[in-house]
Scaffold this motif. Structure first.
Motif, short mmCIF file in Angstrom:
data_model
loop_
_atom_site.label_atom_id
_atom_site.label_comp_id
_atom_site.label_asym_id
_atom_site.label_seq_id
_atom_site.Cartn_x
_atom_site.Cartn_y
_atom_site.Cartn_z
N ASN A 1 7.52 -47.05 36.14
CA ASN A 1 6.72 -45.76 36.32
C ASN A 1 6.78 -45.32 38.05
OD1 ASN A 1 5.09 -45.29 34.03
ND2 ASN A 1 4.27 -47.45 34.27
N GLU A 2 7.29 -46.27 39.00
CA GLU A 2 7.35 -45.68 40.09
C GLU A 2 8.69 -44.84 40.29
OE1 GLU A 2 7.69 -49.41 42.63
OE2 GLU A 2 5.46 -49.84 42.26
N CYS A 3 9.42 -45.31 39.86
CA CYS A 3 10.87 -44.50 39.75
C CYS A 3 10.59 -43.22 39.13
CB CYS A 3 11.83 -45.32 38.57
SG CYS A 3 12.68 -46.60 39.63
N LYS B 1 12.02 -42.66 30.51
CA LYS B 1 11.07 -42.59 29.55
C LYS B 1 11.45 -43.29 28.58
CE LYS B 1 8.87 -38.17 30.85
NZ LYS B 1 8.83 -36.83 30.95
N VAL B 2 12.41 -43.19 28.02
CA VAL B 2 13.05 -43.97 26.91
C VAL B 2 12.74 -45.48 27.17
CG1 VAL B 2 15.06 -44.91 25.66
CG2 VAL B 2 14.83 -42.28 26.18
N GLU B 3 13.09 -45.95 28.23
CA GLU B 3 12.90 -47.41 28.87
C GLU B 3 11.32 -47.99 28.76
OE1 GLU B 3 15.31 -50.03 29.86
OE2 GLU B 3 16.66 -48.52 29.08
N ASP C 1 17.24 -35.60 33.34
CA ASP C 1 18.12 -36.69 32.85
C ASP C 1 17.66 -37.98 33.16
OD1 ASP C 1 20.14 -35.62 31.12
OD2 ASP C 1 21.78 -36.72 32.15
N GLY C 2 17.46 -38.23 34.46
CA GLY C 2 17.00 -39.30 34.99
C GLY C 2 15.56 -39.60 34.33
N LEU D 1 6.99 -49.92 22.79
CA LEU D 1 7.24 -50.41 21.00
C LEU D 1 6.99 -51.87 21.06
CD1 LEU D 1 10.12 -48.18 20.19
CD2 LEU D 1 7.96 -48.59 18.86
N LEU D 2 7.57 -52.75 22.28
CA LEU D 2 7.63 -53.97 22.29
C LEU D 2 6.02 -54.59 22.20
CD1 LEU D 2 9.21 -56.71 22.91
CD2 LEU D 2 8.57 -56.32 25.22
N LYS D 3 5.20 -53.90 22.91
CA LYS D 3 3.82 -54.52 22.99
C LYS D 3 2.97 -54.10 21.53
CE LYS D 3 3.04 -54.36 27.92
NZ LYS D 3 2.51 -53.89 29.31
N GLY D 4 3.64 -52.83 21.15
CA GLY D 4 3.00 -52.50 19.90
C GLY D 4 3.29 -53.66 18.85
#
Ligand SMILES: C[S@@+](CC[C@H](N)C(=O)[O-])C[C@H]1O[C@@H](n2cnc3c(N)ncnc32)[C@H](O)[C@@H]1O
Length: 224
Positions: A192-194, A208-210, A202-203, A216-219
């Motif tokens: 979030n800081e990045c 955002k994908v990460e 692009d960056g 998704l993992l938490k879901g």
């Protein structure tokens, strides 16, 4: 427990241990001294670490239980042994070493891998090549955290792994380890800081994908 001790403990009672990239030889020494391993083959692509390992083994009076081989990966190793360790290298280098000697790798009963980075890429390689995950460990040693994968080859087991499995570890993500939760939270904060500082599209998209993967993992954990 430190990383070396955990690695050695995972080789417990092996008849024969093959340590690729042995460096100092500490994993093999501990495995022989404390975990009932009967013989260790210490391999390294460089002479200096192999000599270092030999000195350490001599100091511990373990020379008769060891064999030293100068080898790039498993290329110079042709015997059939039961346990393989490849630790302390990048995930991509570990994948290359495995891929270069895949037929030999398939014969090991227990394969213990400890990548320093790019763990997801190593997992993707393992999944593609029918290496089945038996266990995964997470350990903090000093300031760094390390993931360790225990696997073996079996092309008859039909396990389907998801993207989340590949990213976070099929076993690790279900183990409910406080250290795992801590790492994910830290990663989320950092991302979030990045994202706030990023100025190219692009960056931003990659970050955002990460973040979406963490969501998704938490879901998945909450059964959504
Ligand atoms: C950082 S040390 C890791 C030592 C030990 N395995 C551990 O986990 O603490 C990496 C070692 O891998 C060796 N190495 C790098 N590439 C290799 C390869 N292709 N085949 C065999 N050894 C390799 C290096 O020479 C070095 O001694």
């Amino acid at each position: 427990m430190d990383r070396i001790t955990l690695l050695a403990s995972l080789t417990k009672d092996a008849n024969s241990l093959v340590d690729v990239g042995c460096d100092h030889g500490y994993v093999a020494i501990k495995a022989l001294e404390e975990y009932g391993v009967r013989h260790a083959y210490l391999l390294d692509v460089n002479e200096a670490p192999l000599e270092n390992a030999r000195r350490n083994v001599i100091n511990k009076n373990l020379l008769t239980q060891t064999t030293f081989i100068l080898s790039n990966g498993l290329k110079e190793f042709d015997e059939e042994k039961d346990t393989l360790v490849i630790a302390g290298m990048g995930g991509i280098l570990i994948s290359t070493i495995l891929n270069d000697s895949l037929e030999k790798v398939k014969k090991f009963k227990r394969i213990i891998l400890a990548p320093n980075n790019e763990v997801d890429k190593l997992r993707a390689f393992l999944i593609r090549n029918h290496l089945v995950f038996d266990d995964e460990h997470l350990i903090k040693d000093g300031k760094k955290c390390y993931e360790i994968i225990v696997c073996h080859y079996d092309d008859k087991i039909k396990t389907s792994y998801s993207l989340l499995d590949m990213k976070f570890g099929p076993i690790l993500r279900k183990k409910n380890l406080p250290l795992f939760a801590e790492i994910i939270e830290k990663k989320k904060t950092l991302l979030n800081e990045c994202l706030k500082k990023a100025n190219d599209e692009d960056g931003k998209a990659k970050i955002k994908v990460e973040l979406a993967m963490i969501q998704l993992l938490k879901g998945a954990k909450n059964g959504k």
